[in-house]
Write a protein that holds these residues in place. Structure first.
Motif, short mmCIF file in Angstrom:
data_model
loop_
_atom_site.label_atom_id
_atom_site.label_comp_id
_atom_site.label_asym_id
_atom_site.label_seq_id
_atom_site.Cartn_x
_atom_site.Cartn_y
_atom_site.Cartn_z
N THR A 145 -27.42 -28.79 17.51
CA THR A 145 -28.52 -28.64 18.46
C THR A 145 -28.81 -27.16 18.71
OG1 THR A 145 -27.95 -30.72 19.53
CG2 THR A 145 -29.31 -29.21 20.79
N ALA A 146 -27.77 -26.38 18.91
CA ALA A 146 -27.96 -24.94 19.13
C ALA A 146 -28.58 -24.29 17.91
CB ALA A 146 -26.62 -24.28 19.46
N PHE A 147 -28.14 -24.66 16.72
CA PHE A 147 -28.70 -24.10 15.49
C PHE A 147 -30.17 -24.49 15.34
CE2 PHE A 147 -29.60 -24.38 10.93
CZ PHE A 147 -29.32 -23.08 10.56
N SER A 148 -30.48 -25.75 15.63
CA SER A 148 -31.85 -26.24 15.50
C SER A 148 -32.78 -25.53 16.48
CB SER A 148 -31.90 -27.75 15.72
OG SER A 148 -33.21 -28.22 15.64
N ILE A 149 -32.32 -25.34 17.69
CA ILE A 149 -33.13 -24.63 18.69
C ILE A 149 -33.35 -23.18 18.26
CG2 ILE A 149 -33.14 -23.73 21.05
CD1 ILE A 149 -31.82 -26.38 21.90
N GLY A 150 -32.31 -22.56 17.72
CA GLY A 150 -32.44 -21.17 17.27
C GLY A 150 -33.37 -21.01 16.09
N MET A 151 -33.37 -21.98 15.19
CA MET A 151 -34.17 -21.86 13.97
C MET A 151 -35.60 -22.36 14.15
SD MET A 151 -32.30 -20.36 11.79
CE MET A 151 -33.09 -20.62 10.24
N THR A 152 -35.78 -23.45 14.88
CA THR A 152 -37.11 -24.06 14.97
C THR A 152 -37.71 -24.04 16.36
OG1 THR A 152 -36.24 -26.27 15.38
CG2 THR A 152 -36.52 -25.63 13.08
N GLY A 153 -36.90 -23.77 17.37
CA GLY A 153 -37.40 -23.77 18.73
C GLY A 153 -37.32 -25.14 19.39
N GLY A 154 -36.88 -26.13 18.67
CA GLY A 154 -36.75 -27.48 19.24
C GLY A 154 -35.47 -28.15 18.74
N ALA A 155 -34.99 -29.07 19.53
CA ALA A 155 -33.75 -29.78 19.18
C ALA A 155 -34.09 -31.03 18.37
CB ALA A 155 -32.98 -30.15 20.44
N ALA A 156 -34.26 -30.87 17.08
CA ALA A 156 -34.62 -31.99 16.21
C ALA A 156 -33.52 -32.21 15.19
CB ALA A 156 -35.95 -31.72 15.52
#
Length: 74
Positions: free
Chosen positions: A20-31
């Motif tokens: 989740t943290a990686f996804s938020i950092g890379m895309t801006g959303g928790a997907a």
């Protein structure tokens, strides 16, 4: 069996937090996309591995009578 349950819960929670943290950092959303069939396959393989690693040695260890094992002259 309980060790597998604890490992699956802790592993899932830790992976979920990191991804989740990686996804938020890379895309801006928790997907996060996890296929249930893949997850069930991994947990099932872990269950099979755990049973294979513990059941046969346990049967061999419990095959001898305790009194004979304690009083053996080995």
């Amino acid at each position: 069996m309980s060790v597998l349950l604890i490992a699956a819960v802790l592993g899932t929670g830790i992976a979920l937090a990191v991804l989740t943290a990686f996804s938020i950092g890379m895309t801006g959303g928790a997907a996060i996309a996890v296929l249930p069939l893949v997850y069930a396959t991994v947990v099932g393989a872990a269950l099979l591995l755990a049973l294979t690693a513990t059941a046969p040695p346990g049967r061999v260890a419990l095959k001898a009578r305790p009194v004979e094992a304690v009083t053996s002259s080995q």
